[in-house]
Design a protein around this motif. Structure first.
Motif, PDB file in Angstrom:
ATOM      1  N   THR A 542       0.857  -1.189   0.000  1.00  0.00           N
ATOM      2  CA  THR A 542       0.000   0.000   0.000  1.00  0.00           C
ATOM      3  C   THR A 542       0.895   1.241   0.000  1.00  0.00           C
ATOM      4  OG1 THR A 542      -0.129   0.186   2.418  1.00  0.00           O
ATOM      5  CG2 THR A 542      -1.759  -1.234   1.319  1.00  0.00           C
ATOM      6  N   LEU A 543       0.346   2.343  -0.476  1.00  0.00           N
ATOM      7  CA  LEU A 543       1.110   3.582  -0.503  1.00  0.00           C
ATOM      8  C   LEU A 543       1.466   4.042   0.907  1.00  0.00           C
ATOM      9  CD1 LEU A 543      -0.715   5.605  -3.312  1.00  0.00           C
ATOM     10  CD2 LEU A 543       1.537   4.534  -3.422  1.00  0.00           C
ATOM     11  N   ASP A 544       0.564   3.825   1.842  1.00  0.00           N
ATOM     12  CA  ASP A 544       0.833   4.232   3.217  1.00  0.00           C
ATOM     13  C   ASP A 544       1.999   3.440   3.793  1.00  0.00           C
ATOM     14  OD1 ASP A 544       0.039   5.629   5.769  1.00  0.00           O
ATOM     15  OD2 ASP A 544      -0.270   3.555   6.398  1.00  0.00           O
ATOM     16  N   ALA A 545       2.000   2.133   3.566  1.00  0.00           N
ATOM     17  CA  ALA A 545       3.094   1.304   4.072  1.00  0.00           C
ATOM     18  C   ALA A 545       4.414   1.656   3.385  1.00  0.00           C
ATOM     19  CB  ALA A 545       2.766  -0.168   3.861  1.00  0.00           C
ATOM     20  N   LEU A 546       4.343   1.915   2.078  1.00  0.00           N
ATOM     21  CA  LEU A 546       5.553   2.294   1.344  1.00  0.00           C
ATOM     22  C   LEU A 546       6.107   3.615   1.875  1.00  0.00           C
ATOM     23  CD1 LEU A 546       7.529   1.841  -1.011  1.00  0.00           C
ATOM     24  CD2 LEU A 546       5.919   3.088  -2.475  1.00  0.00           C
ATOM     25  N   TRP A 547       5.203   4.572   2.122  1.00  0.00           N
ATOM     26  CA  TRP A 547       5.624   5.869   2.643  1.00  0.00           C
ATOM     27  C   TRP A 547       6.364   5.695   3.973  1.00  0.00           C
ATOM     28  CZ3 TRP A 547       5.159  10.935   0.875  1.00  0.00           C
ATOM     29  CH2 TRP A 547       5.474  11.915   1.798  1.00  0.00           C
ATOM     30  N   LYS A 548       5.786   4.915   4.877  1.00  0.00           N
ATOM     31  CA  LYS A 548       6.415   4.728   6.188  1.00  0.00           C
ATOM     32  C   LYS A 548       7.773   4.078   6.071  1.00  0.00           C
ATOM     33  CE  LYS A 548       2.099   4.425   8.820  1.00  0.00           C
ATOM     34  NZ  LYS A 548       1.225   3.559   9.647  1.00  0.00           N
ATOM     35  N   GLN A 549       7.880   3.083   5.189  1.00  0.00           N
ATOM     36  CA  GLN A 549       9.167   2.395   5.033  1.00  0.00           C
ATOM     37  C   GLN A 549      10.227   3.340   4.472  1.00  0.00           C
ATOM     38  OE1 GLN A 549      10.169  -0.020   1.559  1.00  0.00           O
ATOM     39  NE2 GLN A 549      10.280  -1.806   2.927  1.00  0.00           N
ATOM     40  N   ARG A 552      11.350   6.096   6.871  1.00  0.00           N
ATOM     41  CA  ARG A 552      12.325   5.620   7.851  1.00  0.00           C
ATOM     42  C   ARG A 552      13.696   5.433   7.200  1.00  0.00           C
ATOM     43  NH1 ARG A 552      14.047   0.589   9.009  1.00  0.00           N
ATOM     44  NH2 ARG A 552      12.350  -0.422   7.893  1.00  0.00           N
ATOM     45  N   TRP A 553      13.722   4.829   6.016  1.00  0.00           N
ATOM     46  CA  TRP A 553      14.993   4.621   5.319  1.00  0.00           C
ATOM     47  C   TRP A 553      15.708   5.949   5.055  1.00  0.00           C
ATOM     48  CZ3 TRP A 553      14.072   0.568   0.813  1.00  0.00           C
ATOM     49  CH2 TRP A 553      13.793  -0.676   1.386  1.00  0.00           C
ATOM     50  N   CYS A 554      14.968   6.884   4.498  1.00  0.00           N
ATOM     51  CA  CYS A 554      15.574   8.153   4.116  1.00  0.00           C
ATOM     52  C   CYS A 554      16.043   8.935   5.338  1.00  0.00           C
ATOM     53  CB  CYS A 554      14.575   8.988   3.300  1.00  0.00           C
ATOM     54  SG  CYS A 554      15.255  10.519   2.660  1.00  0.00           S
ATOM     55  N   GLN A 589      20.479  11.394  -3.843  1.00  0.00           N
ATOM     56  CA  GLN A 589      19.368  10.988  -3.002  1.00  0.00           C
ATOM     57  C   GLN A 589      18.828  12.106  -2.117  1.00  0.00           C
ATOM     58  OE1 GLN A 589      19.805   7.255  -0.962  1.00  0.00           O
ATOM     59  NE2 GLN A 589      20.880   6.290  -2.662  1.00  0.00           N
ATOM     60  N   VAL A 590      19.498  13.260  -2.090  1.00  0.00           N
ATOM     61  CA  VAL A 590      19.005  14.373  -1.275  1.00  0.00           C
ATOM     62  C   VAL A 590      18.746  15.605  -2.138  1.00  0.00           C
ATOM     63  CG1 VAL A 590      19.464  15.886   0.683  1.00  0.00           C
ATOM     64  CG2 VAL A 590      20.208  13.492   0.767  1.00  0.00           C
ATOM     65  N   VAL A 661       8.917  11.983   0.029  1.00  0.00           N
ATOM     66  CA  VAL A 661       9.512  11.332   1.201  1.00  0.00           C
ATOM     67  C   VAL A 661      10.820  12.026   1.581  1.00  0.00           C
ATOM     68  CG1 VAL A 661      10.674   9.234   1.960  1.00  0.00           C
ATOM     69  CG2 VAL A 661       8.444   9.071   0.864  1.00  0.00           C
ATOM     70  N   VAL A 662      11.646  12.325   0.578  1.00  0.00           N
ATOM     71  CA  VAL A 662      12.925  12.989   0.853  1.00  0.00           C
ATOM     72  C   VAL A 662      12.680  14.359   1.463  1.00  0.00           C
ATOM     73  CG1 VAL A 662      15.012  13.948  -0.197  1.00  0.00           C
ATOM     74  CG2 VAL A 662      14.137  11.742  -0.959  1.00  0.00           C
ATOM     75  N   ILE A 663      11.705  15.086   0.923  1.00  0.00           N
ATOM     76  CA  ILE A 663      11.414  16.427   1.445  1.00  0.00           C
ATOM     77  C   ILE A 663      10.984  16.351   2.901  1.00  0.00           C
ATOM     78  CG2 ILE A 663       9.776  18.351   1.268  1.00  0.00           C
ATOM     79  CD1 ILE A 663       9.869  17.903  -1.793  1.00  0.00           C
ATOM     80  N   GLN A 664      10.078  15.428   3.219  1.00  0.00           N
ATOM     81  CA  GLN A 664       9.639  15.315   4.611  1.00  0.00           C
ATOM     82  C   GLN A 664      10.802  14.892   5.504  1.00  0.00           C
ATOM     83  OE1 GLN A 664       6.169  12.930   5.296  1.00  0.00           O
ATOM     84  NE2 GLN A 664       6.115  13.388   7.468  1.00  0.00           N
ATOM     85  N   SER A 665      11.635  14.000   5.031  1.00  0.00           N
ATOM     86  CA  SER A 665      12.772  13.545   5.836  1.00  0.00           C
ATOM     87  C   SER A 665      13.735  14.689   6.120  1.00  0.00           C
ATOM     88  CB  SER A 665      13.501  12.411   5.112  1.00  0.00           C
ATOM     89  OG  SER A 665      12.646  11.312   4.889  1.00  0.00           O
ATOM     90  N   VAL A 666      14.017  15.501   5.100  1.00  0.00           N
ATOM     91  CA  VAL A 666      14.944  16.616   5.282  1.00  0.00           C
ATOM     92  C   VAL A 666      14.370  17.637   6.258  1.00  0.00           C
ATOM     93  CG1 VAL A 666      16.019  18.591   4.121  1.00  0.00           C
ATOM     94  CG2 VAL A 666      16.066  16.337   3.044  1.00  0.00           C
TER      95      VAL A 666
END
Length: 690
Positions: A542-549, A552-554, A589-590, A661-666
Motif C-alpha cells: 500500500t502507498l501508506d506502508a511504502l511511505w512509512k518504510q 524511515r529509510w531516508c 538521493q538528497v 519522502v525525501v522532502i519530509q525527511s529533510v
C-alpha cells in the motif's frame, strides 16, 4: 508545517512562472494578430476621420496635426539597443516624439522609459504584452492597460494619456477588433492614436524605402509610425536621421502627438498608488525572470546529473560484471567454514516460518539464531514448532532491532555472520555465495542481491524496478568505487571481528544497516557486493506502508550521513566513503529529489507557455535513457524485461512519492525531530517464494 512550506514554495514558483509565461508569450504573439477584416461595427466617422481619436465623450471626436506639422511616433519599445540610438538622433535634430511602450519592456528597462520622458518626449501605452486587445476579453483588456500604465508611472513618474492598439494602422484600415480596442481604452480614459504614414520599417525594406514611406506627400499634417523595438532597427535609426533632415528642409515641425494636436498636459503626474503598484509589477516581472533563469539552470543541471549517473553506473556495472565473470570469482580457495545466520524478529508470524525454512535449507554449513525481540504474535513459538536442526530461538524483551542483532552476535559460534530480516527468504546457495568474498582478508562485509517477492500490481512492479535499476546498479558502482554505504538488512554478511572493532550494531540511527556499513568502511574494511547471493523480501503493498518504510529509510540515511560526515576529510577507506559514497548520496538521493518538484512545475510551464513538442521530446529522451539503463540492469540481473512497460508511469507517479519522502525527511531532520520506528506490515507472500 513542512507541507505548508512546500506548498507555499511551489505556489510562489507557479505564480512566478505564470507571470513570466504570460509576459513573454507576448514576444511570440508580436507581429501576429487575429485575422478579422470585418469593419461593420466601426462608426462611419472613424475611417473618414483623423488619426487621433477621442472616444471618451458622448460624441466621437478626431484630430490631426496642423499643416507642416508631423507627430513622430515609435512602437514596441523601449529596447536597450535601439531606443537610446533613436533618442540620440532626435536630440541632434531638436525633435521630439511619442513612444508607445510595451509594458513588459518598460518593466525590464525602466531606465529607458525614464530617459524617454526626461528628453522631452511623450510616452504612451501599447499594451503590456503586445496583445491584440480587440480579440481579448474585457478583464484582460483592462489588466493590460492598467499594468502598462502603472509600470510607466513607476519608471517615469508621469501618467500616460495616449494609447495605440497593436496591429493598427491608418483610420481607413480600422477593423472591428481595432475599434473594440479603441473603445476599451476610451472607457478607461485614454485617447487613441492611429497613423497617417506607416513606414513599415519592421519589414526592414531599406533606408530609402522607409524615408519615402515616412515623407508627407503634401504639406498636410501627419502622424508617422516607426519602431524602436521588436527587432533589428538599424535601418530605422539611419532612416530617421535622413527623414528629419528632409522634413527640416521642407519646413516641417517634428514633435510629439500632444504638441502636434495642441493637447494640454499629455503626460500628467502619476498618482502615488500607480507608482507603488508599478514598482510592485516591475519587481514581479524581474523576479519571474530570475526564477525562470534559475529553474532553467536547475533543469539543465538535473539533466546533466541524471545523464552522468546513467553513464557512471552503466560503466561501473560493466566493469563489475566483467570481474564477476572471471572464474573463479572469489573461490580461490572457496570459503567453507560454517556461518552463523542471525534473524531478528518482532511480530513476524506472517513470514517467519518461510524465512527460517529457506535458511535452514542452505547448502552451506550454518547455525540459525532467531532472536525474538518481545513479539506478541507467537513468532518464537512458530519457529520452535518447526523443530528444525541447527535452529535455535533466543527470547528477549522488546529492545529494538539493533539490540536483537547484538544479542545474536554475542550468541553466534562462528566468525562469519549473516544477518537477515524476518521477512526474507533465501535460496539454497544464498549463504554459500554470500560468504565467498571473505576469502579476501580485507573484506569486512558483503551485500547480497535483494529481490522483491511480491511483484503483483503496479506498486509491486515499480518497487521491483527500483530494486533492480536503482539499488543493485548503485551497489555495483559502490563496489567498484570501494565506497559501499549500505549493506541491506535483508541480506548481509559480516566478519565477527570487524563487528567487534566498531562496537557492534548501533542504535543511534533508524538505518542501523547503513550506520553499521559506514562504520566498517571508516574502520578500514572493504565492503563488496555479491550479486549471485539472492534474497527475496516482501515489499509494501500500500502507498501508506511504502511511505512509512521509505520515510524511515531516508531519515535514517540522513542520520547516518551526518554521523559519519567526518569521513569526507579522512584518508584511506574512510575518505573513499566520505568523498565518493556520501557525495553520491548527497547529490542523487538528497539534493536532486529536492529539486524535483520545482523541475516538474517548470515542465508544466513549458507545456503551457513554451514549445510543447520540444518539452515532450526532452521528456522522451529522458525516458529513453531510463528505459535503456533499466533494460541493461534487468539483463545483468537475469530478470525478464516485462515489467518495464510500467516504467514511464513510474516516473509520473512513483517518482513524486519518493521525492516527497525525501522532502519530509529533510524537514524532519532540520527540525531536529526524533522519528519513531515504523514497522512494515507483513502479508505472508514469502511462502510462495520459498
Amino acid at each position: 508545517m513542512h507541507w505548508v512550506a512546500l506548498a507555499a514554495v511551489l505556489a510562489a514558483f507557479a505564480v512566478a512562472l505564470a507571470i513570466h509565461g504570460y509576459v513573454h508569450a507576448g514576444e511570440a504573439r508580436s507581429g501576429t494578430a487575429a485575422v478579422d477584416a470585418a469593419a461593420d461595427e466601426v462608426p462611419p466617422g472613424v475611417p473618414a476621420g483623423n488619426p487621433v481619436i477621442d472616444p471618451t465623450g458622448r460624441d466621437l471626436r478626431t484630430a490631426a496635426p496642423a499643416a507642416r506639422t508631423v507627430a513622430l511616433t515609435f512602437d514596441d519599445g523601449p529596447d536597450p539597443r535601439w531606443t537610446p540610438e533613436i533618442l540620440r538622433v532626435l536630440r541632434e535634430h531638436g525633435a521630439t516624439a511619442t513612444f508607445f511602450a510595451v509594458g513588459s519592456a518598460v518593466a525590464e528597462h525602466p531606465d529607458l522609459a525614464r530617459d524617454i520622458v526626461a528628453s522631452g518626449n511623450e510616452i504612451g501605452l501599447h499594451t503590456f504584452t503586445h496583445l491584440d486587445l480587440g480579440a481579448a476579453p474585457q478583464w484582460q483588456q483592462s489588466m493590460e492597460l492598467a499594468a502598462t500604465q502603472r509600470v510607466i508611472a513607476a519608471a517615469t513618474g508621469v501618467g500616460a494619456t495616449w494609447f495605440r492598439p497593436p496591429y493598427s494602422s491608418t483610420p481607413a484600415a480600422v477593423t472591428n477588433d481595432v475599434w473594440n480596442a479603441v473603445e476599451a481604452a476610451g472607457a478607461d480614459g485614454y485617447l487613441s492614436v492611429l497613423t497617417t504614414l506607416d513606414t513599415r520599417d519592421w519589414t526592414t525594406p531599406g533606408v530609402d524605402a522607409i524615408v519615402a514611406a515616412g515623407s508627407p506627400p503634401t504639406d498636410d499634417g501627419a502622424v508617422i509610425l516607426m519602431h524602436d523595438g521588436g527587432g533589428d532597427r538599424s535601418q530605422t535609426v539611419a532612416a530617421l536621421d535622413e527623414l528629419l533632415t528632409a522634413l527640416d528642409v521642407r519646413g516641417f515641425t517634428v514633435s510629439s502627438v500632444g504638441d502636434a494636436v495642441g493637447a494640454d498636459a499629455a503626460d500628467p503626474p502619476a498618482s502615488w498608488w500607480d507608482r507603488f503598484a508599478g514598482w510592485a509589477t516591475i519587481a514581479a516581472v524581474r523576479t519571474s525572470d530570475v526564477v525562470v533563469s534559475g529553474l532553467t539552470w536547475a533543469l539543465v543541471l538535473s539533466g546533466v546529473v541524471v545523464l552522468a549517473r546513467a553513464v557512471l553506473v552503466t560503466a561501473a556495472a560493466v566493469r563489475h560484471a566483467r570481474r564477476v565473470r572471471r572464474v573463479p570469482v572469489w573461490e580461490d580457495p572457496p570459503v567453507t567454514e560454517p556461518v552463523s545466520v542471525i534473524v531478528p524478529a518482532y511480530n513476524e508470524s506472517a513470514g517467519i516460518e518461510a524465512a527460517v525454512r529457506s535458511i535452514a535449507a542452505s547448502d552451506h554449513p550454518i547455525e540459525v539464531i532467531v532472536v525474538d525481540d518481545g513479539s506478541t504474535d507467537g513468532t518464537a513459538d512458530l519457529v520452535e514448532r518447526l523443530g528444525l536442526p541447527r535452529v535455535r530461538v533466543i527470547r528477549q524483551q522488546n529492545q529494538g532491532k539493533p539490540a536483537a542483532l547484538n544479542t545474536g552476535i554475542r550468541a553466534a559460534q562462528h566468525e562469519l555472520i549473516v544477518m537477515v530480516d524476518g521477512d526474507t527468504v533465501f535460496e539454497p546457495d544464498t549463504v554459500r555465495l554470500l560468504v565467498q568474498p571473505f576469502t579476501d582478508p580485507n573484506v569486512g562485509a558483503v551485500s547480497g542481491n535483494t529481490k522483491v517477492a511480491n511483484r503483483g500490481g503496479l506498486l509491486g512492479r515499480w518497487q521491483h524496478i527500483e530494486y533492480v535499476v536503482g539499488f543493485n546498479l548503485d551497489r555495483r558502482l559502490f563496489d567498484v568505487a570501494e565506497c559501499m554505504p549500505t549493506v541491506p538488512g535483508a541480506i548481509g554478511g559480516f566478519r565477527r571481528s570487524a563487528l567487534a572493532r566498531v562496537g557492534g550494531v548501533s542504535s543511534d540511527t533508524l538505518a542501523e544497516d547503513t550506520d553499521l556499513t559506514m562504520a566498517l568502511c571508516r574502520d578500514g574494511w572493504r565492503v563488496v557486493y555479491e550479486e549471485r547471493a539472492r534474497a527475496w523480501t516482501e515489499a509494501p503493498q500500500t502507498l501508506d506502508a511504502l511511505w512509512k518504510q521509505r520515510y524511515r529509510w531516508c531519515y535514517g540515511t540522513l542520520q547516518a550521513m551526518f554521523k559519519h560526515r567526518r569521513a569526507v576529510v579522512q584518508g584511506g577507506a574512510a575518505g573513499k566513503l566520505g568523498r565518493r559514497g556520501l557525495g553520491y548520496l548527497l547529490v542523487l538521493q538528497v539534493l536532486l529529489p529536492l529539486l524535483a518538484p520545482v523541475v516538474d512545475v517548470f515542465a508544466l510551464y513549458g507545456l503551457l507557455f513554451l514549445d510543447p513538442m520540444r518539452i515532450l521530446v526532452v521528456w522522451a529522451a529522458f525516458m529513453l535513457v531510463q528505459v535503456l539503463m533499466a533494460w541493461f540492469a534487468f539483463a545483468l540481473d537475469g530478470e525478464s524485461p516485462g515489467p518495464l512497460w510500467s516504467l514511464p508511469l513510474q516516473q509520473v507517479v512513483y517518482r513524486q512519492l519518493m521525492y516527497l519522502v525525501v522532502i519530509q525527511s529533510v524537514f524532519t531532520a532540520l527540525a531536529g525531530t526524533r522519528l519513531r520506528w515504523h514497522r512494515m506490515e507483513r502479508y505472508g507472500s514469502l511462502a510462495k517464494a520459498a
